[in-house]
Write a protein that holds these residues in place. Sequence first.
Motif, PDB file in Angstrom:
ATOM      1  N   ASN A 117     -44.443  61.081  62.045  1.00  0.00           N
ATOM      2  CA  ASN A 117     -44.330  61.876  63.268  1.00  0.00           C
ATOM      3  C   ASN A 117     -43.180  61.426  64.161  1.00  0.00           C
ATOM      4  N   CYS A 118     -42.439  60.409  63.724  1.00  0.00           N
ATOM      5  CA  CYS A 118     -41.304  59.908  64.506  1.00  0.00           C
ATOM      6  C   CYS A 118     -40.112  59.663  63.591  1.00  0.00           C
ATOM      7  N   LEU A 119     -38.925  59.730  64.173  1.00  0.00           N
ATOM      8  CA  LEU A 119     -37.694  59.593  63.406  1.00  0.00           C
ATOM      9  C   LEU A 119     -36.640  58.884  64.237  1.00  0.00           C
ATOM     10  N   GLY A 120     -35.902  58.013  63.570  1.00  0.00           N
ATOM     11  CA  GLY A 120     -34.714  57.401  64.158  1.00  0.00           C
ATOM     12  C   GLY A 120     -33.548  57.630  63.220  1.00  0.00           C
ATOM     13  N   CYS A 121     -32.370  57.847  63.772  1.00  0.00           N
ATOM     14  CA  CYS A 121     -31.189  58.138  62.961  1.00  0.00           C
ATOM     15  C   CYS A 121     -30.003  57.310  63.455  1.00  0.00           C
ATOM     16  N   ALA A 122     -29.130  56.980  62.532  1.00  0.00           N
ATOM     17  CA  ALA A 122     -27.900  56.265  62.895  1.00  0.00           C
ATOM     18  C   ALA A 122     -26.816  56.606  61.899  1.00  0.00           C
ATOM     19  N   ALA A 123     -25.587  56.545  62.354  1.00  0.00           N
ATOM     20  CA  ALA A 123     -24.432  56.787  61.492  1.00  0.00           C
ATOM     21  C   ALA A 123     -23.316  55.827  61.882  1.00  0.00           C
ATOM     22  N   ARG A 124     -22.598  55.347  60.879  1.00  0.00           N
ATOM     23  CA  ARG A 124     -21.455  54.463  61.098  1.00  0.00           C
ATOM     24  C   ARG A 124     -20.314  54.939  60.214  1.00  0.00           C
ATOM     25  N   LEU A 125     -19.097  54.673  60.644  1.00  0.00           N
ATOM     26  CA  LEU A 125     -17.899  55.047  59.898  1.00  0.00           C
ATOM     27  C   LEU A 125     -17.228  53.785  59.388  1.00  0.00           C
ATOM     28  N   SER A 126     -16.792  53.830  58.146  1.00  0.00           N
ATOM     29  CA  SER A 126     -16.066  52.712  57.558  1.00  0.00           C
ATOM     30  C   SER A 126     -14.751  53.243  57.004  1.00  0.00           C
ATOM     31  N   HIS A 127     -13.670  52.553  57.322  1.00  0.00           N
ATOM     32  CA  HIS A 127     -12.346  52.959  56.821  1.00  0.00           C
ATOM     33  C   HIS A 127     -12.090  52.266  55.493  1.00  0.00           C
ATOM     34  N   GLY A 128     -11.579  53.020  54.536  1.00  0.00           N
ATOM     35  CA  GLY A 128     -11.240  52.458  53.241  1.00  0.00           C
ATOM     36  C   GLY A 128      -9.862  51.806  53.283  1.00  0.00           C
ATOM     37  N   ILE A 129      -9.421  51.369  52.137  1.00  0.00           N
ATOM     38  CA  ILE A 129      -8.118  50.702  52.022  1.00  0.00           C
ATOM     39  C   ILE A 129      -6.981  51.701  52.152  1.00  0.00           C
ATOM     40  N   VAL A 130      -7.156  52.890  51.588  1.00  0.00           N
ATOM     41  CA  VAL A 130      -6.133  53.927  51.620  1.00  0.00           C
ATOM     42  C   VAL A 130      -6.233  54.677  52.946  1.00  0.00           C
ATOM     43  N   THR A 131      -5.087  54.965  53.564  1.00  0.00           N
ATOM     44  CA  THR A 131      -5.077  55.709  54.823  1.00  0.00           C
ATOM     45  C   THR A 131      -5.796  57.047  54.648  1.00  0.00           C
ATOM     46  N   GLY A 132      -6.673  57.352  55.584  1.00  0.00           N
ATOM     47  CA  GLY A 132      -7.416  58.606  55.553  1.00  0.00           C
ATOM     48  C   GLY A 132      -8.672  58.560  54.699  1.00  0.00           C
ATOM     49  N   ASP A 133      -8.914  57.414  54.058  1.00  0.00           N
ATOM     50  CA  ASP A 133     -10.099  57.264  53.217  1.00  0.00           C
ATOM     51  C   ASP A 133     -11.215  56.648  54.055  1.00  0.00           C
ATOM     52  N   SER A 134     -12.007  57.500  54.693  1.00  0.00           N
ATOM     53  CA  SER A 134     -13.101  57.042  55.541  1.00  0.00           C
ATOM     54  C   SER A 134     -14.421  57.556  54.981  1.00  0.00           C
ATOM     55  N   THR A 135     -15.463  56.739  55.165  1.00  0.00           N
ATOM     56  CA  THR A 135     -16.784  57.073  54.660  1.00  0.00           C
ATOM     57  C   THR A 135     -17.801  56.935  55.786  1.00  0.00           C
ATOM     58  N   VAL A 136     -18.725  57.868  55.843  1.00  0.00           N
ATOM     59  CA  VAL A 136     -19.828  57.797  56.796  1.00  0.00           C
ATOM     60  C   VAL A 136     -21.041  57.225  56.071  1.00  0.00           C
ATOM     61  N   TYR A 137     -21.689  56.270  56.711  1.00  0.00           N
ATOM     62  CA  TYR A 137     -22.943  55.679  56.234  1.00  0.00           C
ATOM     63  C   TYR A 137     -24.010  56.080  57.234  1.00  0.00           C
ATOM     64  N   ALA A 138     -25.026  56.768  56.769  1.00  0.00           N
ATOM     65  CA  ALA A 138     -26.067  57.260  57.673  1.00  0.00           C
ATOM     66  C   ALA A 138     -27.442  56.821  57.171  1.00  0.00           C
TER      67      ALA A 138
END
Length: 168
Positions: free
Chosen positions: A129-150
């Motif tokens: 009956n309850c929820l918590g959410c989070a998201a973080r961004l991580s930049h990869g080695i190559v320019t423009g290579d970013s990943t979201v971790y949720a």
Amino acid sequence: MTAETFDPVLLSRAIFEESNRVRVEHGLQALARMDALDAAAGEQATYLALSQTVGHQSPFPNEHDIGERITHVGLATAHATENAIMMPARRPDEEAVRDYTYAEYAAFLLDGWMNSPTHRANMLDLHVNCLGCAARLSHGIVTGDSTVYATQVFYAKTEKELFSVKGR
């Protein structure tokens, strides 16, 4: 939503809203948001982004698994489950006519979770009956290579706990 202007709070809220939209679409109750669950989800999302992996374990003391993370944020050990995902922050090149909005990106993440039987079961769990959410961004080695971790943390508060939270 771009890597340069990424706001983890806005995406976390969008994931929460989209999660409830999906639950209601499937005939289930919307979930209540809890700051403590957002914190537990944030602990795992941060670890995932730092380690650039996805999973439900963590090497940090008091945060090894969802049970420890729930206790660490001050909640009683109860029925709790967790969804975690990593997805590219940018649209595929053939679709890159514009950046995602936070709502569109949240829907993209939810599609990923709903297409996995175990994650779908967590999303559609009748006992939570309850929820918590989070998201973080991580930049990869190559320019423009970013990943979201949720991360989503689903939790079943007792009626007594819900009653006291509502201030009645």
